[in-house]
Design a protein around this motif. Sequence first.
Motif, PDB file in Angstrom:
ATOM      1  N   CYS A  87       2.489   1.012 -11.789  1.00  0.00           N
ATOM      2  CA  CYS A  87       2.514   0.961 -13.323  1.00  0.00           C
ATOM      3  C   CYS A  87       3.657  -0.159 -13.685  1.00  0.00           C
ATOM      4  N   ASP A  88       4.682  -0.118 -12.890  1.00  0.00           N
ATOM      5  CA  ASP A  88       5.922  -1.223 -13.148  1.00  0.00           C
ATOM      6  C   ASP A  88       5.315  -2.518 -12.901  1.00  0.00           C
ATOM      7  N   PRO A 103       0.862  -1.086  -0.090  1.00  0.00           N
ATOM      8  CA  PRO A 103       0.049   0.018  -0.164  1.00  0.00           C
ATOM      9  C   PRO A 103       0.989   1.305  -0.227  1.00  0.00           C
ATOM     10  N   THR A 104       2.051   1.233   0.144  1.00  0.00           N
ATOM     11  CA  THR A 104       3.084   2.282   0.194  1.00  0.00           C
ATOM     12  C   THR A 104       3.422   2.531  -1.189  1.00  0.00           C
ATOM     13  N   ALA A 105       3.134   1.600  -2.330  1.00  0.00           N
ATOM     14  CA  ALA A 105       3.554   1.789  -3.633  1.00  0.00           C
ATOM     15  C   ALA A 105       3.124   3.312  -4.345  1.00  0.00           C
ATOM     16  N   THR A 106       4.176   3.590  -5.086  1.00  0.00           N
ATOM     17  CA  THR A 106       3.552   5.149  -5.852  1.00  0.00           C
ATOM     18  C   THR A 106       2.833   4.569  -7.206  1.00  0.00           C
ATOM     19  N   ALA A 138      -0.535   3.418 -20.697  1.00  0.00           N
ATOM     20  CA  ALA A 138       0.678   3.006 -21.560  1.00  0.00           C
ATOM     21  C   ALA A 138       1.085   1.626 -21.351  1.00  0.00           C
ATOM     22  N   VAL A 139       0.967   1.073 -20.161  1.00  0.00           N
ATOM     23  CA  VAL A 139       1.729  -0.271 -19.785  1.00  0.00           C
ATOM     24  C   VAL A 139       0.630  -1.356 -19.981  1.00  0.00           C
ATOM     25  N   SER A 140      -0.599  -1.013 -20.180  1.00  0.00           N
ATOM     26  CA  SER A 140      -1.728  -2.201 -20.499  1.00  0.00           C
ATOM     27  C   SER A 140      -2.604  -1.620 -21.505  1.00  0.00           C
ATOM     28  N   PRO A 141      -2.234  -1.430 -22.675  1.00  0.00           N
ATOM     29  CA  PRO A 141      -2.937  -1.267 -23.892  1.00  0.00           C
ATOM     30  C   PRO A 141      -3.871  -2.274 -24.387  1.00  0.00           C
TER      31      PRO A 141
END
Length: 551
Positions: free
Chosen positions: A94-95, A86-89, A136-139
């Motif tokens: 996206c990564d 839950p601390t992910a940016t 952009a990472v999941s078109p």
Amino acid sequence: MTEHDLIVHNARVHTMDDAAPAATAFAVASGRITAVGDTAEIMALAGPGTRILDADGACIVPGLMDAHNHHSMAGEEDLYRLSFAPTATIDDICDAVEAWIRDRDLAPGEWVLGGIWGSTLVPELSTADPLRRLDAVSPRNPVLLTDDSHHNKWANSLALAIAGIDDALPDPAGGKIVRDAAGRATGLLFESAGAIADQARAAAEGEPDIARLARCSERGIEMMHELGITAFQDAAATRELIQAFQLLDAEGRLKAWAVSSLLINDNIFGNRFIGRPLMARGEDHRTAHHRPDFTKIFLDGVPPTHTGAFLEPYLPSDAHGHDHRGATTMPIGEVEDWLRHADELGLGVKIHCTGDASVRMVLDAVERVRADGLGLLVHIAHGQYIHPDDIPRFAELDVVAEISPMLWVPGVIVDSLRSVLPEPFGDRLHPNRALLDSGATVVGGSDWPVAESPNPWHAISGLVTREDPTGRFPGRQWPEQAITVREALAAYTSSSARAMNLADVAGRIAPGLSADFVLLSADPLTVDPHELKDIIARQTWFEGELVFTRD
């Protein structure tokens, strides 16, 4: 003469049984405890076929209980879903999505499901840029990610399109499609708006796979065994889940006491078979280890999205103005009607309340039905904010305070609460000392996977120290409300057993009860309180069967 299968001796046993709180040994036959006492008298019961477990002086407590979780959802996340902290940016998320699609070589159209993103990201996710980055990472793959409350979702544009959510779609009842300054959907979906996307995803998957759900349930139980948990209450049970319990028990795979809370309403998950039809079906799926003994009401949402119901206003905001207090999902008359119907069916009721206004509504409704002699079990779940005038009413009305410690010790969720609620009120979460002093029953539930882990020792540590047991967040949360170790341990054993309608089989190490127990790495009653968080289960036993060992 009874043939004993197992004798455990040379232990420090905290039985959690007031009649005999301490022992050094106990005997087991056919999955039940037959005798508890000192080593000499219990060893005299051994026969030629008795297995002898020398605990080598270790501490043993009853099998621990989790009075509120969503264990099959946690099992599914472990087996099949993307996971991040839950601390992910936004960049981290996206990564993670990009790597999930690449590493699993997902075909176009396959869904990416996962979480949990922190509710502190809500302001950033309410703008256009994060959605562009996710797209952009999941078109070619629809993406649906859950927040730390599991009440809200973030979807990419393809998932929005499949769900029929566009810039012009009105907000659904009980939910919100968050839009940017230009009025465009950002992918952020609150409450029932997220359920729209979940329903679209479920429709794409086809009919529920009960065998798969049973495996998710089983995996959740396996994960709980690693922590010493042998009984739990699933707080949002569906028709499919109680079918999965029945399948597991028929195949000898249900290695825990499972109590289910049949959904009365649902603005979160998008389930349609709820309420009276589901309540009527519960008894058909009762098994030796599954008790469909409760129902579940979501009476409000969660404070970070301004959907918890409060007596006093939230902090002023552009979106909600200066006098926004949230709202309950139903009026008090409807709550009362559900309590009466549950009582007719012999069911208890677990009611989700995060704001003090929803807590008061439940207490007022219970007061009405108690006046007519109704004695049903009622849990106020979470109950993190309680008006001081309402604290003594829990004991007076025999309402259980079911708390979620890991949701209010210093952390991401508490930071979110402080950003929307005025001080000092925002910090006044879980008045546990006051509840216990008033005579209330307090029991512990993780709300896992809303909480990252159902670890009861982290929760007990938080109850005693009012600090974050993971060490990631500094400070103490309302330290005056700390409780003792024995009180905290009771919240996960004997008190939970009574509250969950399991006292006839579990919660204590006592003759006649199920041989559910945990051999611990340390004695919680003698270690420094700051070492409680480090206690681990070395062995977990259910009905006299070793279901987990770390040795």
